[in-house]
Design a protein around this motif. Structure first.
Motif, PDB file in Angstrom:
ATOM      1  N   ASP C 419       0.836  -1.206   0.000  1.00 34.40           N
ATOM      2  CA  ASP C 419       0.000   0.000   0.000  1.00 34.40           C
ATOM      3  C   ASP C 419       0.865   1.248   0.000  1.00 34.40           C
ATOM      4  O   ASP C 419       0.647   2.185  -0.756  1.00 34.40           O
ATOM      5  N   PHE C 421       4.142   1.745  -0.796  1.00 33.61           N
ATOM      6  CA  PHE C 421       4.963   2.064  -1.963  1.00 33.61           C
ATOM      7  C   PHE C 421       4.103   2.402  -3.186  1.00 33.61           C
ATOM      8  O   PHE C 421       4.452   3.284  -3.966  1.00 33.61           O
ATOM      9  N   GLY C 423       1.316   3.900  -3.051  1.00 33.02           N
ATOM     10  CA  GLY C 423       0.829   5.258  -2.807  1.00 33.02           C
ATOM     11  C   GLY C 423       1.888   6.297  -3.070  1.00 33.02           C
ATOM     12  O   GLY C 423       1.645   7.325  -3.701  1.00 33.02           O
ATOM     13  N   TYR C 425       4.380   6.110  -4.976  1.00 28.32           N
ATOM     14  CA  TYR C 425       4.675   6.253  -6.398  1.00 28.32           C
ATOM     15  C   TYR C 425       3.455   6.712  -7.193  1.00 28.32           C
ATOM     16  O   TYR C 425       3.438   6.633  -8.416  1.00 28.32           O
ATOM     17  N   GLY C 426       2.426   7.143  -6.475  1.00 23.52           N
ATOM     18  CA  GLY C 426       1.336   7.828  -7.137  1.00 23.52           C
ATOM     19  C   GLY C 426       0.300   6.923  -7.785  1.00 23.52           C
ATOM     20  O   GLY C 426      -0.494   7.388  -8.597  1.00 23.52           O
ATOM     21  N   ARG C 428      -3.231   5.028  -7.894  1.00 23.38           N
ATOM     22  CA  ARG C 428      -4.449   5.438  -7.200  1.00 23.38           C
ATOM     23  C   ARG C 428      -5.624   4.549  -7.560  1.00 23.38           C
ATOM     24  O   ARG C 428      -5.641   3.890  -8.587  1.00 23.38           O
ATOM     25  N   ARG C 432      -4.546   1.039  -8.539  1.00 18.32           N
ATOM     26  CA  ARG C 432      -3.668   0.697  -7.425  1.00 18.32           C
ATOM     27  C   ARG C 432      -4.045  -0.652  -6.843  1.00 18.32           C
ATOM     28  O   ARG C 432      -3.195  -1.508  -6.604  1.00 18.32           O
TER      29      ARG C 432
END
Lengths: 382, 374, 575
Positions: C419, C421, C423, C425-426, C428, C432
């Protein structure tokens, strides 16, 4: 760059920081040992210290060496025994016991009546009483002197009345205590503890957070990620703030509910000011952490910060008792400013303008320490 | 075969000493930190309220009111701000700038002249109860002297039947520094003890050296003693430093015996260091050890040791809790040894308590380490 | 007392269970370890190798069963056992803030050596390990190989009858490894019994006997050659065209009947099932001499397939004209010490580039400068045209980084690390979630989801670390010793992914001490004494050291020869 782009960019940054915040909260919250350490000790300490911290003196032990067999000394002793703050009254028969009792701290004070005490008084003459106090308890000794003086003074007036002398003191003192009518110590201790313990939590959460990641190697992982140093800082600051403010607010209600301390000010102002206060603390914590290479150094830094914070902020002893050259230096302690605010909000309904005038130094400290910490992140990359 | 080997013990001791010398933060903790703390405790912590800021509100300008005003401004206990503006003084009181306001009311001299009882109002800031009490006491005292003078002038004197002669032993001027500085030595040594040792065993586990050491014939007792002794001498060093500051810089009298001080310090140090070692063995990770050290090592030492706050005034459950924290015993010993002298009745029970607690800490650490690999 | 016992160590029905674990770490193991030989303890991660060694040192006690060391029971005689054994734990157990001689002194005294005897032992050990010139150096300042030697010296001081080594060669370069083996031979000659746990199977094959463990059970106990026999006649080398060797490997591994396959320069080595007909192969083949590793993988049921789900999940990268990784005269000084000097290379898109070299040669420094963790003193390190230290988030989100030491959050769970990493690295929303689920599936993390990642077996730790590094589909991937200490099966799995990703156009830079692994690289740079002393394909490097003495050099031979040449060259320059 147009507005939408900027908005999208800001949102993207926020999502990244959000992930970091979640991680930081989990890092403290997931491990049962650490979760326990964050919640139970502060509440325990709140209850213990709220009762422990008092400069009031009660349960005084007192020794009486009475060589007099008359009514007067007997009457005084009865009055002393009847007074609420004297717990143990030792009746001594040997003059050496006076020294022994004081030396061994069995009694804080001894009273000695001479053989002729009652005879002199009955004859309308002046009689002396020897009072010996233990100077190792300097504060208590002064307070006990006050208690004893009161007893003797009332007794003096009573004796004079019996002799038919009309005594009116020309001037009487009418005293009134603002904000704390009965001078209850908890009115002072309660709010101060809310400040101190929420500070302790914020410092504990932050002061090890960077050095711990350095030792574990995860800090490198953060530095190569898309997070910029200021974003790492924000991500580490916000969880500490949430935990600190959460516990601060909780403890505030505990103090109001269980200790009957009034809260006269505005809750909103309390919230705003504790946020500014804890931001400055988080700044200090992160600065300590970014400065240290190892966790031991962080621990050392935390202690070096905690000692002046508790001792010089006006919490342990009043600032005006310090030497004048030292007093201005206390302004660099966020705790000093927040103590004024929190007591003001609890007891005095402090107005907004005044809360703000005590808040800006904390805001300034927050800005300085947070910038320093962020700068240290980058510098440490060497 | 089994049993204590001095060779192994000295080898471990030597290793630990070299590590101490190489690590600058250890020297920082042992020799710089005490000076900083002594500075803070010596100058910053004081219960002597001798310049209490108060306001004097004058609503009556007659000569007698003026003379009372002079009595207030003349005393060293008060820092007096005189004003005719009630609102301003009350605002200052509320803002915490003044600890109290003494009001000489309009009808003050009128009542005095008429022979009716005049009154003096004293308003105090209850948010600081201790200074508030002092303002009330001192104001009473100033007034008493002033009225006595008045009565003498009027030749209307009578002697009070009982004359209280109070004497304060050990610290006649009731200077709080003379009491706080000896007590602070206990706090400082306890902080240093925890800082030095709380991480040392956790660190060896984290770095993997403990495993290698344990596979040699070394005994747990040799490891523990080998760790304890160098830090013990470091702690003694800090004590000497603090003691010199207390005696030579702060002029605190020392009436006891240095030999006994040395003996009690040694036992206290062992107890305090063992506490750190126990934290270190229980936690096993430096992070948790640090958290525990901050929580148990700092505030309880200050709040529950009787260093500032009188233990006998606490409710009994809290008093019971204070027995769990070692500084209280040493604070008691130190205050007496400095100000009174050698009083065995105080030294022996406290010392016994320290020995028992220290032995428990050490014993627990011994048992914990022995099991810990599993 | 010792001499009357036949075996060095007797293990009888030993089971070890740790609290909180459902399966025993060791399950009813019975084996004898003979005197005077090297016994290897091999097996995949979490097989119980370390537990078994710790049981032999009596640092752990068995839950049931018993172990005797030269007749001494670990339950009762742990002090006596400590007197006759030498033990080197995984991290060597050295005090990094003590000098070499201080470490020796400490361990000498702890083992009860006295006066003259001690001096003699030091003298011997220092010359034995060639550490003499470094006696006053802090242990923390030694290179990995030297630390390992010092750790060994400390364990040997009291001339133990039995030497126990737990993964002594993890993270140690081939030269130091060879030296260690030479030293072992000497010790054997003196009658010592050696127990050695390792995940390097070329080492295992040099042992006299091995214990092969898997999931706490003993699968094999005997001379390695006996195990190797089971794959006799089933190992072949295939000639494949250089261009398509990764695809070829992938196809071969997916072929039914082929249990294992690895790249060896321009060739592919395969192990077949007994019923597989090699005749059906399209590539020209020659039979090969079986190795222990072939038998090992075969015994454990074969390696992973040739398809990387991970690579399949990512789109093919488009072409750009900017070199993904480029260094120009990269130099780093720490004070007077030059850690990296004048290093230049350019890596093409989709290339797997290996950074090789002995410990302390400057690989990590170069690596860190590329990642933006260190500031170069001189020169440039560019990733996709950016200097990563000052690069924007955008640029940095295009790289993936897997550190040498496990550096995920060990007190967070597996899911929480994923979760985090994803997050950072953007990633979503739905995407995600899908990526995380995919990572869990690909790396078989399902059963570990809630456990603390610090408590995972090493192989799973590394899997998780790789998952975290690739989840955001980076253009460039940095892998610093990704398979250090990992067993051969997991290593194959990693390389299937790495190969697959390279095929998709991801540029990969990797450091390693495994020469078999280096064979997978398209190109290799050999760093030695802070300089880049050779760059080329594995076959180029092998070719460059070909001589009469070495008609058919391995990559390890190339590695060692090139370094020796560099040393000679330096000596000449000094003279």
């Amino acid at each position: 760059m147009n507005f939408t782009n900027r908005y999208i960019k800001a949102r993207r940054i926020w999502y990244r920081i959000q992930a970091l915040i979640m991680k930081e909260i989990l890092a403290v919250w997931r491990d049962p040992k650490s979760r326990f350490a964050m919640v139970i000790p502060p509440i325990l300490q709140l209850f213990i210290f709220a009762h422990a911290i008092t400069l009031e003196v009660n349960s005084i032990s007192l020794g009486i060496y009475n060589q007099d067999l008359g009514w007067y000394s007997h009457e005084i002793i009865q009055r002393i025994e009847g007074a609420p703050y004297f717990k143990h009254v030792y009746l001594l028969t040997d003059p050496h016991d006076v020294k022994r009792l004081i030396d061994t701290e069995k009694a804080m004070v001894t009273i000695e009546f001479q053989q002729d005490f009652s005879r002199l008084l009955a004859a309308g003459k002046q009689a002396q009483v020897q009072v010996i106090l233990d100077g190792r308890r300097s504060n208590s000794a002064q307070i006990v002197t006050g208690y004893l003086n009161q007893i003797f003074q009332t007794f003096n007036v009573d004796i004079l009345k019996r002799e038919g002398v009309e005594v009116t003191e020309p001037v009487v003192v009418q005293s009134r205590s603002f904000f704390n009518p009965n001078l209850d110590y908890i009115y002072f201790t309660g709010p101060s503890l809310v400040a101190l313990l929420s500070l302790l939590i914020a410092v504990t959460v932050t002061s090890l957070s960077v050095s711990r990641e350095r030792e574990a190697g995860t800090f490198d992982q953060l530095l190569v990620s898309p997070l910029q140093p200021w974003q790492i800082l924000v991500g580490k600051a916000i969880p500490a703030l949430i935990i600190g403010i959460g516990e601060g607010v909780f403890m505030m209600f505990m103090i109001i509910t269980f200790f009957d301390v009034p809260f006269l000010g505005s809750y909103l102002l309390f919230f705003v000011s504790i946020t500014i206060f804890l931001s400055s603390i988080v700044g200090v914590g992160l600065f300590i952490s970014s400065l240290s290479a190892t966790q031991q150094q962080s621990l050392l830094g935390t202690f070096v910060f905690m000692v002046p914070t508790t001792m010089l902020s006006g919490y342990a002893t009043p600032i005006e008792n310090m030497p004048t050259w030292l007093q201005p230096w206390t302004n660099i302690l966020p705790m000093k400013h927040f103590l004024i605010i929190i007591k003001g909000l609890f007891l005095k309904d402090m107005p907004t303008s005044e809360v703000l005038s005590h808040s800006w130094p904390m805001a300034l400290i927050a800005i300085v320490t947070l910038s320093l910490a962020s700068w240290m992140f980058k510098r440490r990359m060497e | 075969m089994s049993g204590f080997s001095t060779q192994r013990f000295f080898a471990y001791l030597k290793k630990e000493s070299i590590q101490i010398i190489r690590d600058p933060s250890t020297t920082l903790i042992a020799f710089v930190l005490p000076l900083i703390l002594m500075f803070i405790f010596g100058y910053g912590v004081s219960l002597d309220a001798d310049h209490l800021p108060i306001g004097l509100l004058i609503e009556d300008t007659s000569p007698s009111a003026r003379s009372l005003e002079a009595a207030f401004t003349g005393t060293p206990y008060f820092e007096v701000t005189t004003s005719y503006n009630r609102t301003k003084l009350e605002d200052d009181l509320s803002a915490g700038l003044l600890r109290g306001v003494v009001v000489i009311p309009q009808d003050f001299s009128q009542n005095l002249l008429r022979g009716t009882q005049a009154s003096l109002q004293v308003l105090v800031d209850g948010s600081e109860p201790n200074p508030a009490n002092f303002v009330l006491n001192y104001a009473q005292g100033v007034l008493k002297n002033w009225t006595d003078q008045l009565l003498i002038e009027k030749k209307n004197i009578f002697t009070l039947p009982i004359d209280v002669q109070a004497r304060v032993w050990f610290n006649p001027e009731l200077k709080s520094r003379e009491v706080l500085v000896p007590g602070s030595l206990a706090i400082i040594l306890s902080l240093i003890g925890i800082l030095l040792t709380a991480l040392v065993i956790a660190r060896e586990w984290e770095r993997g050296t403990m495993e290698a050491i344990m596979s040699t014939p070394i005994r747990i007792s040799e490891i523990l003693l080998g760790k304890l002794i160098p830090y013990f001498f470091l702690g003694l060093g800090s004590m000497v430093l603090c003691l010199s500051v207390a005696i030579f810089l702060y002029d605190v009298p020392f009436r006891g015996s240095f030999l006994i001080l040395f003996m009690t310090t040694s036992i206290y140090l062992i107890a305090a260091l063992s506490q750190g070692l126990l934290i270190s063995t229980l936690a096993r990770s430096q992070f948790v050890a640090s958290q525990v050290a901050i929580i148990v090592g700092f505030l309880p030492a200050i709040m529950l040791s009787g260093f500032i706050f009188e233990i006998s005034s606490m409710p009994w459950p809290i008093q019971a809790i204070t027995y769990l924290f070692v500084p209280r015993y040493f604070v008691d010993i130190l205050k007496t040894t400095f100000l009174t002298g050698t009083v065995w009745e105080i030294i022996i029970p406290n010392l016994m308590a320290l020995i028992v607690i220290g032995a428990i800490f050490l014993g627990l650490s011994l048992r914990r380490i022995a099991k810990v690999l599993d | 007392m010792g001499s009357s016992v036949e075996n060095a160590i007797e293990i009888t029905g030993v089971t070890k269970t740790f609290s909180g674990m459902t399966q025993p770490a060791l399950d009813n193991i019975t084996a004898n370890i003979h005197k005077g030989i090297i016994t290897g303890i091999v097996g995949p991660d979490a097989a119980g190798k370390t537990t078994l060694i710790r049981l032999m040192t009596s640092l752990l006690l068995p839950t049931s069963g018993e172990i005797t060391v030269l007749g001494l029971n670990t339950l009762k005689d742990s002090d006596a056992i400590h007197d006759i054994t030498g033990y080197m734990p995984q991290k060597f157990g050295l005090y990094e803030d003590l000098t070499v001689i201080e470490n020796l002194n400490l361990y000498g005294d702890l083992q009860g050596l006295k006066g003259h005897e001690k001096e003699e032992a030091f003298e011997q050990m220092l010359s034995f390990t060639s550490l003499k010139p470094f006696t006053d150096r802090l242990a923390g300042k030694l290179s990995g190989g030297m630390k390992q030697k010092l750790g060994l010296a400390c364990a040997l001081l009291s001339r133990p009858k039995i030497l126990l080594l737990d993964e002594p060669t993890v993270g140690v370069d081939p030269i130091s490894r060879r030296e260690l083996w030479k030293m072992m031979k000497v010790l054997l000659g003196q009658g010592m019994s050696i127990v050695w746990s390792t995940s390097y199977l070329d080492e295992a094959s040099q042992c006299h006997e091995v214990l092969l463990l898997n999931e706490g059970k003993l699968l094999f106990n005997g001379p390695p050659s006996e195990l190797t026999k089971i794959v006799d006649g089933r190992v072949f080398l295939l000639d494949v065209p250089e261009k398509g060797r990764r695809t070829a490997l992938s196809n071969l591994l997916n072929t039914k009947g082929i249990t294992d396959g690895v790249l060896q320069g321009n060739k592919i080595r395969i192990v077949c099932k007994p019923d597989f007909s090699i005749q059906s192969q399209e590539y020209p083949w020659t039979p090969a001499v079986p190795r222990f590793e072939d038998a090992f993988v075969d015994t454990l049921g074969g390696g992973p397939g040739g398809t990387s789900l991970l690579a399949n999940s990512i789109p093919k990268k488009g072409k750009t004209h900017i070199a993904p990784i480029q260094t120009e005269h990269l130099t780093k000084m720490f004070g007077d010490f030059t850690a990296a000097s004048d290093i230049s290379f350019t890596i093409r898109r989709g290339e797997i580039f290996g950074l090789l070299g002995p410990n302390g040669a400057g690989k990590s420094t170069t690596f860190k400068m590329l990642c933006g963790l260190l500031q170069p003193t001189k020169g440039k390190a560019l990733v996709s045209g950016h200097d990563l230290k000052t690069a924007t988030s955008q640029a940095r989100s295009q790289i993936g980084y897997m550190a040498q030491k496990f550096s995920l959050y060990s007190d967070l769970g597996v899911k929480e690390n994923l979760d985090f990493f994803s997050g950072v690295y953007g990633l979503r929303g739905n995407f995600r979630k899908k990526r995380i689920d995919l990572m869990i599936e690909i790396f078989a993390l399902e059963s570990y989801l809630s456990s603390n990642s610090g408590l995972l077996p090493l192989g799973y730790k590394q899997r998780l670390a790789l998952a975290c590094a690739v989840m955001h589909d980076p253009d460039v991937l940095f892998l610093d010793e990704p398979t250090s200490g990992v067993d051969p099966i997991t290593r194959r799995e990693f390389w299937t992914h790495i190969n697959g990703m390279a095929e998709k156009g991801i540029t990969i830079m990797v450091t390693t001490h495994f020469m078999e692994e280096a064979e997978y690289c398209d190109r290799i740079a050999l760093i030695y004494q802070s300089k880049n002393i050779a760059t080329g394909t594995p076959d180029d490097l092998k070719e460059s050291v070909k001589s009469k003495d070495l008609p058919n050099p391995t990559l390890e031979d190339a590695f060692i020869t090139l370094i020796e040449r560099s040393d000679m060259h330096n000596n000449e320059a000094h003279v």
